[in-house]
Design an enzyme around this catalytic site. Structure first.
Site, short mmCIF file in Angstrom:
data_model
loop_
_atom_site.label_atom_id
_atom_site.label_comp_id
_atom_site.label_asym_id
_atom_site.label_seq_id
_atom_site.Cartn_x
_atom_site.Cartn_y
_atom_site.Cartn_z
N HIS A 33 0.84 -1.20 0.00
CA HIS A 33 0.00 0.00 0.00
C HIS A 33 0.87 1.24 0.00
O HIS A 33 2.05 1.19 0.34
CB HIS A 33 -0.89 0.01 1.24
CG HIS A 33 -0.18 -0.41 2.50
ND1 HIS A 33 -0.21 -1.70 2.99
CD2 HIS A 33 0.64 0.27 3.34
CE1 HIS A 33 0.52 -1.79 4.08
NE2 HIS A 33 1.06 -0.61 4.31
N ASP B 221 7.25 -5.89 3.27
CA ASP B 221 6.23 -5.69 4.29
C ASP B 221 4.90 -6.30 3.87
O ASP B 221 4.47 -6.15 2.73
CB ASP B 221 6.06 -4.18 4.50
CG ASP B 221 5.04 -3.85 5.58
OD1 ASP B 221 5.28 -4.21 6.73
OD2 ASP B 221 4.01 -3.24 5.24
N GLU C 74 7.99 -10.61 5.37
CA GLU C 74 7.25 -10.39 6.62
C GLU C 74 5.85 -10.96 6.41
O GLU C 74 4.95 -10.30 5.93
CB GLU C 74 7.17 -8.91 6.98
CG GLU C 74 6.61 -8.68 8.38
CD GLU C 74 5.23 -8.03 8.43
OE1 GLU C 74 4.64 -7.99 9.53
OE2 GLU C 74 4.71 -7.59 7.40
N ASP D 146 6.03 -4.87 16.23
CA ASP D 146 4.63 -5.27 16.17
C ASP D 146 4.23 -6.09 17.39
O ASP D 146 5.05 -6.42 18.25
CB ASP D 146 4.36 -6.08 14.89
CG ASP D 146 4.19 -5.16 13.69
OD1 ASP D 146 3.77 -4.00 13.87
OD2 ASP D 146 4.47 -5.62 12.56
N ARG E 52 0.90 -0.91 20.30
CA ARG E 52 2.27 -1.28 19.93
C ARG E 52 3.27 -0.21 20.35
O ARG E 52 4.46 -0.48 20.48
CB ARG E 52 2.36 -1.52 18.42
CG ARG E 52 1.64 -2.78 17.96
CD ARG E 52 1.65 -2.93 16.46
NE ARG E 52 0.95 -1.85 15.79
CZ ARG E 52 0.89 -1.69 14.46
NH1 ARG E 52 1.52 -2.53 13.67
NH2 ARG E 52 0.22 -0.69 13.92
C1 GLC Z 1 3.57 -4.68 8.67
C2 GLC Z 1 4.26 -3.83 9.70
C3 GLC Z 1 3.25 -3.21 10.59
C4 GLC Z 1 2.31 -2.40 9.77
C5 GLC Z 1 1.73 -3.22 8.62
C6 GLC Z 1 1.12 -2.33 7.59
O1 GLC Z 1 2.92 -5.75 9.20
O2 GLC Z 1 5.18 -4.60 10.41
O3 GLC Z 1 3.85 -2.43 11.57
O4 GLC Z 1 1.26 -1.96 10.58
O5 GLC Z 1 2.70 -3.93 7.92
O6 GLC Z 1 2.12 -1.75 6.78
C1 GLC Z 2 -1.28 -8.82 11.12
C2 GLC Z 2 -0.62 -8.98 9.80
C3 GLC Z 2 0.81 -8.57 9.87
C4 GLC Z 2 0.95 -7.22 10.53
C5 GLC Z 2 0.24 -7.15 11.81
C6 GLC Z 2 0.27 -5.75 12.33
O1 GLC Z 2 -0.79 -9.76 12.00
O2 GLC Z 2 -0.69 -10.32 9.36
O3 GLC Z 2 1.35 -8.53 8.60
O4 GLC Z 2 2.28 -7.00 10.82
O5 GLC Z 2 -1.08 -7.55 11.65
O6 GLC Z 2 -0.06 -5.76 13.68
#
Ligand code: GLC
Ligand code: GLC
Length: 651
Positions: free
Chosen positions: A197, A297, A339, A404, A528
């Site tokens: 995004h 990400d 990730e 996170d 967080r």
């Molecule tokens: C990933 C990041 C998280 C963020 C999400 C959206 O999961 O680690 O911090 O909120 O992506 O970009």
């Molecule tokens: C969810 C998503 C992960 C993101 C997280 C953010 O677990 O799968 O990608 O980092 O939310 O809190």
């Protein structure tokens, strides 16, 4: 498509390259001449990777009438970005190609930090290199530092411009300088590629909002609720406390926009070849700044398909593989880290030399916490036995905490197979780590409780979750000792089990929760922030009292990290879980380059015995060196391990 058993794709791939390349070579000839030798190498890589790149792109965009144009634009971008690649990075490409396993070394140790929280600014980061060196770090992940909206921006994960640094932190030139200095010091720079995004303030989003159809095509927008409602039935809410549903009404556009995460994070539409091309250019731009590992990400959400949960779709993999092929051609020094915080069956599918060479290991992370709370290693033991192995040429990134939350991503059947009811177990773990469970030492915060499903995740620092915050508050030395041991137990496993250990900055000195976010309107809805602390502690020998808790942690961390580097057995690779006959003891064997280490760890709050039957066969001489203490240990009568203690026996 398969015509009579003959795969037409390689042939078509060769044909299109034959058409495209001479034209582009002619076009770029004046710029190519001075780098003729390197260009030759580039072309070798291009020929090597082209077939698969072609086939991925064909899978994604081959049905579109202008596919040949897509190929041409992507190839042109590839050549242009390679031409702009600085000389020292091209030399790094050469070195990494000659030594493709560099990141598997036991010498690799990482840290992740927020520049603003750690050193205020990019320029000042360089002053901290001695600190990094003391910890033995070779991998530095800087959390998102690009321009992003002023108000809420999901900790920088809403990017408004992939080519400019947030002015509060510094400039792109400073980033390049930091990268170069780190490189000289043997530290690889890691950055995020937030590619699912953009923020709603990105140029593309602004143009889309103004009604430009080309840019509206960069995102998913809908005039009414018909399609959003159909999609929504299968989607999960990522931030349920903030809002329900994955779509946001945009006043200016008078349309619904797909926003998986926050309402200001607009999902990109990878079914549009222009999005792929544009993001490929951003990726290669970052590669040329000196990034050695790109953290991809939120990979799971990349591709949408009606009637599914729109996570982990096959095309998400194809898209990443296509990016991987581009990187292998134009910036081969750069690796990908995935990730994917999803079910373990899915996590592993992103890990492949052709996709992401590195991956977070959320299963190990969550099960270490699980075993710590239950003092029972059976689920950890079972899951690691069956799920640890990766494709050759890949490695886990092992972490205990990150920016996170912690989610309990173990497999339900794994749990059932050892008599654990997954739903109530998750409930217990959440209660335990938020301190609700009677007798719990943990001080976590609930993250994003879902009122409908009852799901919840946990925030909190390593130390606060492991009991240090409570112990310090009670000023109880026995409790402090316990918390310290719990933390070192987890860290010891993190650095020895195989893969690259990644420290969350602050955990090396026992950082505890920071509750100031509760007074900040931009953060209060996102727990967080409790573990994204502004507090800083510096390991300054001349000023500090060496008996503080900070120093104690720092020394333990540095010791573990540096010990790891001296043990060839800890090179990434084979890890065999070893039976202990005791549900509190988790053990594994590491072997490499003629060295074998037997690691035994005690998750219990009491001392535990490893029966001779489980250790004597490993130690033919009856005596072995424990690398953690530097002493020789006799095993004839088995092993007595104090609570939360471990041994690293050379066997
Ligand atoms: C990933 C990041 C998280 C963020 C999400 C959206 O999961 O680690 O911090 O909120 O992506 O970009
Ligand atoms: C969810 C998503 C992960 C993101 C997280 C953010 O677990 O799968 O990608 O980092 O939310 O809190």
């Amino acid at each position: 498509m398969n015509h009579g058993g003959h795969d037409w794709k390689p042939e078509q791939a060769r044909k299109s390259l034959k058409r495209l390349l001479p034209e582009l070579e002619a076009e770029f000839s004046t710029r190519l001449e001075p780098v003729a030798f390197d260009w030759h190498r580039f072309k070798n890589r291009l020929h090597r990777e082209w077939e698969r790149l072609f086939s991925y792109l064909h899978e994604l965009y081959g049905w579109q009438y202008d596919f040949h144009y897509t190929l041409e634009r992507i190839l042109r971008s590839l050549i242009e970005s390679w031409l702009e690649r600085p000389e020292d990075l091209r030399r790094l490409d050469e070195r990494r190609e000659a030594e493709p396993e560099w990141f598997q070394s036991q010498e690799m140790v990482g840290i992740v930090l927020y520049v603003d929280l750690f050193s205020d600014q990019l320029a000042k980061l360089k002053d901290n290199i001695p600190y990094f060196k003391k910890l033995g770090l070779t991998y530095l992940h800087l959390m998102p530092l690009f321009v992003s909206p002023h108000g809420e921006n999901d900790g920088g994960y809403a990017v408004s411009d992939y080519r400019s640094i947030n002015p509060d932190l510094g400039t792109m030139q400073e980033l390049e300088e930091v990268a170069a200095v780190l490189r000289d010091e043997g530290i690889s720079l890691v950055l995020d590629f937030v590619f699912n995004h953009t923020s709603d303030e990105h140029q593309w989003a602004l143009r889309a909002k103004s009604g430009d159809p080309d840019y509206m095509g960069f995102y998913f927008t809908f005039p009414d609720r018909e399609l959003p409602d159909q999609f929504q039935r299968y989607l999960r809410d990522i931030f349920p406390e903030v809002r329900a549903g994955s779509f946001t009404w945009n006043e200016q556009l008078q349309r619904w926009v797909w926003t998986t995460f926050n309402s200001y994070q607009w999902d990109l539409n990878y079914a549009n070849a222009e999005v792929f091309r544009a993001m490929a250019e951003e990726m290669l731009f970052l590669a040329n700044r000196g990034v050695e590992v790109l953290r991809l990400d939120a990979v799971a959400f990349l591709w949408k398909r009606l009637g599914t949960d729109c996570e982990n779709q096959p095309e998400a993999h194809t898209t990443i593989r296509a990016f991987n092929a581009l990187a292998r051609i134009a910036a081969p020094a750069m690796l990908f880290k995935s990730e994917a915080i999803v079910h373990p069956n899915e996590v592993i599918r992103y890990v492949h030399p052709d996709e992401c060479q590195l991956s977070y290991n959320p299963l190990l992370m969550s099960l270490l916490w699980e075993a710590l709370a239950t003092q029972d290693v059976r689920l950890l033991d079972h899951s690691m036995r069956t799920r640890y192995r990766l494709a050759a040429g890949c490695a886990w990134v092992n972490y205990l905490r990150c920016h996170d939350d912690i989610g309990w991503t173990f497999d339900d059947d794994d749990a059932r197979s050892i008599g654990i009811d997954p739903a109530s177990h998750r409930r217990f773990l959440n209660q335990f780590y938020t301190g609700e469970f009677p007798g719990s030492y943990a001080r976590g915060k609930k993250f994003q409780e879902n009122a409908l499903t009852g799901d919840v995740r946990v925030s909190g620092t390593l130390s606060s979750l492991a009991g240090l915050e409570e112990a310090l508050e009670r000023d109880d030395s026995e409790l402090i000792e316990r918390a310290v041991r719990r933390i070192t137990l987890l860290m010891g496993i993190q650095v020895s089990i195989g893969g690259l250990p990644l420290l969350y900055a602050g955990d090396e000195y026992g950082m505890i929760n920071d509750y100031t976010y509760l007074h900040d309107p931009r953060k209060v809805n996102d727990s967080r922030w409790v573990h994204r602390c502004r507090k800083r502690w510096e390991a300054k020998e001349d000023l500090a009292d060496l008996d503080t808790i900070e120093w104690r942690f720092f020394r333990e961390t540095a010791k573990l990290f540096n010990l790891r580097k001296q043990l060839p057995a800890l090179y990434n690779g084979g890890m065999e879980v070893v039976e202990t006959g005791n549900p509190h003891l988790f053990a594994f064997l590491r072997a490499h380059a003629e060295q074998r280490l037997l690691v035994v760890t005690n998750f219990s709050e009491t001392d535990q015995q490893l029966h001779p039957r489980f250790v004597v066969p490993w130690v033919p001489g009856g005596e072995a060196l424990d690398h953690l203490t530097g002493t020789r240990i006799t095993v004839a009568d088995g092993l007595m391990l104090e609570h939360h203690r471990a041994v690293w026996l050379e066997v």
